[in-house]
Design a protein around this motif. Structure first.
Motif, PDB file in Angstrom:
ATOM      1  N   ALA A   1      34.879  35.184  55.454  1.00 14.55           N
ATOM      2  CA  ALA A   1      33.758  35.959  55.994  1.00 14.55           C
ATOM      3  C   ALA A   1      33.372  37.078  55.035  1.00 14.55           C
ATOM      4  N   ALA A   2      34.358  37.746  54.445  1.00 14.65           N
ATOM      5  CA  ALA A   2      34.081  38.817  53.483  1.00 14.65           C
ATOM      6  C   ALA A   2      33.415  38.265  52.230  1.00 14.65           C
ATOM      7  N   ARG A   3      33.882  37.121  51.749  1.00 14.77           N
ATOM      8  CA  ARG A   3      33.254  36.496  50.568  1.00 14.77           C
ATOM      9  C   ARG A   3      31.802  36.134  50.837  1.00 14.77           C
ATOM     10  N   MET A   4      31.553  35.587  52.034  1.00 15.67           N
ATOM     11  CA  MET A   4      30.187  35.188  52.369  1.00 15.67           C
ATOM     12  C   MET A   4      29.286  36.406  52.463  1.00 15.67           C
ATOM     13  N   ALA A   5      29.795  37.480  53.068  1.00 10.80           N
ATOM     14  CA  ALA A   5      29.009  38.713  53.151  1.00 10.80           C
ATOM     15  C   ALA A   5      28.721  39.250  51.756  1.00 10.80           C
ATOM     16  N   LYS A   6      29.710  39.190  50.871  1.00 11.05           N
ATOM     17  CA  LYS A   6      29.500  39.659  49.488  1.00 11.05           C
ATOM     18  C   LYS A   6      28.406  38.845  48.804  1.00 11.05           C
ATOM     19  N   ASP A   7      28.432  37.530  48.976  1.00 11.95           N
ATOM     20  CA  ASP A   7      27.436  36.680  48.328  1.00 11.95           C
ATOM     21  C   ASP A   7      26.032  36.944  48.856  1.00 11.95           C
ATOM     22  N   ILE A   8      25.919  37.349  50.118  1.00 12.10           N
ATOM     23  CA  ILE A   8      24.606  37.673  50.679  1.00 12.10           C
ATOM     24  C   ILE A   8      24.138  39.043  50.203  1.00 12.10           C
ATOM     25  N   LEU A   9      25.050  39.995  50.155  1.00  9.93           N
ATOM     26  CA  LEU A   9      24.691  41.356  49.746  1.00  9.93           C
ATOM     27  C   LEU A   9      24.408  41.447  48.252  1.00  9.93           C
ATOM     28  N   TRP A  10      25.075  40.608  47.460  1.00  5.84           N
ATOM     29  CA  TRP A  10      24.816  40.542  46.008  1.00  5.84           C
ATOM     30  C   TRP A  10      24.443  39.099  45.702  1.00  5.84           C
ATOM     31  N   GLU A  11      23.145  38.767  45.851  1.00  7.74           N
ATOM     32  CA  GLU A  11      22.720  37.375  45.727  1.00  7.74           C
ATOM     33  C   GLU A  11      22.973  36.815  44.338  1.00  7.74           C
ATOM     34  N   LYS A  12      22.758  37.632  43.320  1.00  4.66           N
ATOM     35  CA  LYS A  12      23.010  37.182  41.955  1.00  4.66           C
ATOM     36  C   LYS A  12      24.446  37.558  41.582  1.00  4.66           C
ATOM     37  N   GLU A  13      25.223  36.578  41.147  1.00  3.44           N
ATOM     38  CA  GLU A  13      26.635  36.796  40.867  1.00  3.44           C
ATOM     39  C   GLU A  13      26.853  37.843  39.787  1.00  3.44           C
ATOM     40  N   GLU A  14      25.946  37.899  38.825  1.00  7.32           N
ATOM     41  CA  GLU A  14      26.125  38.839  37.720  1.00  7.32           C
ATOM     42  C   GLU A  14      25.725  40.261  38.087  1.00  7.32           C
ATOM     43  N   SER A  15      25.178  40.466  39.292  1.00  8.89           N
ATOM     44  CA  SER A  15      24.709  41.798  39.667  1.00  8.89           C
ATOM     45  C   SER A  15      25.832  42.702  40.169  1.00  8.89           C
ATOM     46  N   ILE A  16      26.996  42.148  40.446  1.00  9.69           N
ATOM     47  CA  ILE A  16      28.098  42.957  40.935  1.00  9.69           C
ATOM     48  C   ILE A  16      28.925  43.470  39.765  1.00  9.69           C
ATOM     49  N   ASP A  17      29.307  44.726  39.823  1.00  5.81           N
ATOM     50  CA  ASP A  17      30.083  45.356  38.759  1.00  5.81           C
ATOM     51  C   ASP A  17      31.529  44.872  38.837  1.00  5.81           C
ATOM     52  N   LEU A  18      32.005  44.211  37.782  1.00  3.55           N
ATOM     53  CA  LEU A  18      33.359  43.678  37.799  1.00  3.55           C
ATOM     54  C   LEU A  18      34.411  44.770  37.892  1.00  3.55           C
ATOM     55  N   ASP A  19      34.109  45.963  37.382  1.00  6.16           N
ATOM     56  CA  ASP A  19      35.062  47.066  37.505  1.00  6.16           C
ATOM     57  C   ASP A  19      35.308  47.438  38.962  1.00  6.16           C
ATOM     58  N   GLU A  20      34.310  47.183  39.813  1.00  5.85           N
ATOM     59  CA  GLU A  20      34.409  47.533  41.225  1.00  5.85           C
ATOM     60  C   GLU A  20      34.561  46.305  42.117  1.00  5.85           C
ATOM     61  N   PHE A  21      34.712  45.125  41.521  1.00  4.21           N
ATOM     62  CA  PHE A  21      34.737  43.885  42.301  1.00  4.21           C
ATOM     63  C   PHE A  21      35.848  43.899  43.350  1.00  4.21           C
ATOM     64  N   VAL A  22      37.058  44.239  42.935  1.00  4.20           N
ATOM     65  CA  VAL A  22      38.196  44.214  43.862  1.00  4.20           C
ATOM     66  C   VAL A  22      37.998  45.226  44.984  1.00  4.20           C
ATOM     67  N   ARG A  23      37.539  46.413  44.641  1.00  4.39           N
ATOM     68  CA  ARG A  23      37.344  47.452  45.644  1.00  4.39           C
ATOM     69  C   ARG A  23      36.241  47.066  46.634  1.00  4.39           C
ATOM     70  N   ILE A  24      35.185  46.438  46.124  1.00  3.21           N
ATOM     71  CA  ILE A  24      34.084  46.008  47.001  1.00  3.21           C
ATOM     72  C   ILE A  24      34.559  44.932  47.975  1.00  3.21           C
ATOM     73  N   LEU A  25      35.216  43.898  47.435  1.00  8.44           N
ATOM     74  CA  LEU A  25      35.641  42.788  48.296  1.00  8.44           C
ATOM     75  C   LEU A  25      36.716  43.240  49.286  1.00  8.44           C
ATOM     76  N   GLN A  26      37.616  44.134  48.857  1.00 10.95           N
ATOM     77  CA  GLN A  26      38.630  44.632  49.788  1.00 10.95           C
ATOM     78  C   GLN A  26      38.000  45.468  50.896  1.00 10.95           C
ATOM     79  N   THR A  27      36.945  46.210  50.565  1.00 12.89           N
ATOM     80  CA  THR A  27      36.219  46.970  51.596  1.00 12.89           C
ATOM     81  C   THR A  27      35.629  46.030  52.642  1.00 12.89           C
ATOM     82  N   LEU A  28      35.050  44.923  52.194  1.00 16.21           N
ATOM     83  CA  LEU A  28      34.481  43.952  53.129  1.00 16.21           C
ATOM     84  C   LEU A  28      35.576  43.252  53.931  1.00 16.21           C
TER      85      LEU A  28
END
Length: 646
Positions: free
Chosen positions: A237-264
């Motif tokens: 569910a968190a992965r799906m929400a992430k993919d909807i909130l950041w439609e383009k895969e390259e638009s998410i900052d990899l430095d913050e990827f873990v923190r973003i997904l853990q927040t979701l």
């Protein structure tokens, strides 16, 4: 590289495997490189979730290009030739049959005494789970036993620096997917000072307690740099929400990827945080499962505009046939315009892609092995293609010395050109295929659609096969799988909709097996990929419903008490940064024993819902609105009467 370099094989293997990994992954982002000492004895404790690719990523992108030494069975070093090969490639012997730790770690002690870096995978095995399931004590025992050995044998130590343990978390954005990314984060070095006194103590069980405490510290550091969910549904569910909130895969900052997904993950672990929580989670999981079943991703479907009205009460509409035709024509032209510039590299590297696909199919049930096989099979193909290309070009230059140089440079530049061009062309190829499949699905007669009964098998996410080396009963999450939101006045009482674990009070029915008769094994047939013309309408509707549900979820989250006093669950490290703790002891589970000196529980971490929403927006999340979607055309996507509704 000096001629007397004893680790020449390690450098060669590291370079070749690094090239293979770079051709598979789009980027390997290194975070926390400043935490890695430039010299001195060091034990690197790394996560292990992608088989042989983990040591490849770790070695090829390790800060300062330090040589990493890995454990190998001591019996392999018996042959002199094999001994040289293993030592030169960076391996050290470990006598796993010995119960004497001084003998067990003899090779490790010698390497650390030289000031070398030893890399271990304390989880013990590679596995695919929604969280870190186990961290064994091997790294802790090695570090503490070396500290004792160095104290007793100062004449054998060639460095004045003490050993440290450096946690290394390797996180894959999609570990089996071609052209995905990797984040490798290093934690702060863990010194032995807080554990030496207890470890050197003569008290019974003191060394074991010290090792357990150090292991706990290593585990906590690794968990802070990885994504940990209580179960697969929460992670999906968190992965799906992430993919909807950041439609383009390259638009998410990899430095913050873990923190973003853990927040979701934390957000979707907080049950009853909104009245529609269960419906939102179910809708996200259904859409995730349909994408899983059809080999599509939300990022390739984002070219289709969403309807203007995302009101959950409004039935989901399908795009019109005219619009799908226009999108297909646009993506076709875009892909064909690039093809002349990429046709030759595509043709030459076609065996690499085919062999990689074959390698993945051999281990369809082992997600942690698929990428390894893709890289290995692809690397073997490249070893055949590039030499053949070199000799072909060299022949054109009449096998001259200048011709050899020209052929080598041409092949190298050709490989670089392919890697530079692959990302854009691969993305457009996926969009073209998706547009074609959408066109087929929308233009096909409605009567061809799968019935709801037939569709049900594709609306439940596929859970990876369990690893037999992981004892889940002894490795439960340190926090409950569900946690109710709290307010400043105290915790909210769970409602009847909260999933709670109820002990089974009814004894199981005994199985009756006749003498001399074995029960036949149960064979499960793999889920077949559904026909595009029969399922695509369901996928498109599920996409709209998932976006609507997520928009309604965030809308309710903001409106409840203005979003200021609502607390949602937070992992301890995120709670320290952004929220706080409630004084509620959470059992650590049966795997932790109070006799080891570890805390019996941890306070529940929380963050304010308004802060979570602000954090996501600050990281670039495009939270959908209930009033209108993100449109790329002025008209509604239901342009004509052939747009169908539910």
């Amino acid at each position: 590289m000096s001629s007397d370099d004893i680790f020449v094989l390690h450098r060669i293997i590291r370079y070749i495997s690094g090239l293979a990994a770079s051709s598979f992954f789009t980027e390997v982002r290194v975070v926390g490189a400043e935490h890695v000492p430039r010299s001195g004895p060091m034990i690197v404790a790394a996560t292990h979730h992608n088989m042989m690719l983990d040591p490849v990523i770790l070695s090829s992108h390790f800060p300062n290009q330090r040589i990493l030494h890995y454990w190998s069975k001591a019996s392999l070093f018996a042959n002199p030739v094999m001994k040289y090969i293993l030592f030169s490639s960076g391996n050290i012997p470990v006598d796993r049959k010995s119960k004497d730790r001084q003998k067990l770690f003899k090779g490790t002690f010698e390497a650390l005494a030289q000031g070398y870096a030893v890399a271990l995978f304390p989880e013990g095995t590679s596995y695919t789970e929604p969280r870190i399931m186990q961290v064994k004590d091997g790294a802790a025992w090695a570090a503490l036993e070396y500290t004792r050995w160095a104290k007793e044998n100062p004449d054998k130590v060639r460095t004045n620096e003490d050993v440290v343990v450096v946690p290394a978390a390797i996180v894959y954005t999609n570990k089996s997917k071609y052209r995905s990314s990797v984040i490798m984060e290093f934690g702060k070095p863990i010194t032995m000072d807080p554990y030496k006194e207890l470890f050197f103590s003569d008290a019974e069980g003191a060394p074991r307690a010290a090792a357990k405490r150090l292991t706990h510290t290593i585990e906590q550091s690794l968990m802070q740099a990885t994504v940990n969910a209580p179960d697969w549904d929460t992670l999906y569910a968190a992965r799906m929400a992430k993919d909807i909130l950041w439609e383009k895969e390259e638009s998410i900052d990899l430095d913050e990827f873990v923190r973003i997904l853990q927040t979701l993950v934390d957000l979707f672990s907080t049950t009853d945080v909104t009245p529609n929580f269960n419906n939102v989670r179910r809708t996200l999981l259904e859409y995730y499962s349909l994408l899983q079943s059809t080999n599509l991703s939300n990022s390739v479907l984002h070219a289709l505009p969403l309807p203007r009205d995302l009101d959950p009460k409004t039935p989901a509409t399908l795009p019109s046939r005219l619009l799908t035709l226009l999108v297909f024509m646009r993506d076709s032209v875009s892909s064909l315009a690039r093809l002349p510039f990429f046709f030759l590299p595509l043709l030459v590297h076609l065996p690499v892609y085919v062999m990689g696909r074959i390698g993945a199919r051999l281990v369809e049930d082992e997600e942690e092995t698929q990428a390894q096989n893709k890289v290995a099979f692809g690397l073997i193909s490249m070893f055949m293609i590039y030499p053949a290309s070199f000799f072909f070009l060299w022949a054109l230059f009449w096998y001259s010395s200048v011709g050899a140089l020209a052929a080598a440079v041409t092949v190298y530049l050709f490989a670089v050109y392919h890697n530079r061009m692959i990302n854009d062309n691969y993305e457009h190829a996926k969009r073209f295929i998706a547009a074609w499949r959408v066109l087929i699905g929308v233009w096909a007669p409605k009567k061809w659609d799968l019935s709801l009964t037939a569709l049900s098998q594709y609306t439940t996410p596929i859970v990876p096969k369990e690893n037999p080396w992981i004892d889940k009963n002894k490795n439960r999450p340190t926090t409950p799988t569900t946690s109710s939101p709290t307010s400043e006045s105290g915790p909210v009482t769970p409602t009847s909709s909260s999933p709670e674990r109820v002990p089974n009070l009814v004894p199981s029915t005994p199985r009756v097996v006749l003498p001399h008769q074995e029960e036949p094994p149960v064979k499960t047939r793999p889920r077949r990929r559904p026909s595009t013309r029969r399922i695509m309408r369901h996928v498109l509707r599920a996409r709209v419903e998932a976006v609507k549900a997520l928009a309604n979820f965030f809308d309710q989250l903001e409106r409840v008490n203005n979003g200021k006093k609502v607390k949602v669950k937070a992992s301890p490290h995120l709670a320290r940064l952004y929220g706080g703790f409630d004084e509620i002891n959470i059992p650590r589970g049966p795997s932790s024993e109070n006799t080891d000196g570890l805390p019996a529980g941890e306070p529940q971490g929380w963050r304010y819902a308004s802060e979570v929403i602000g954090f996501l927006k600050g990281q670039g999340a495009k939270i959908p609105s209930l009033t209108h979607g993100r449109l790329v055309v002025d008209e509604d996507w239901a342009l004509s009467t052939d747009a169908e509704t539910e």
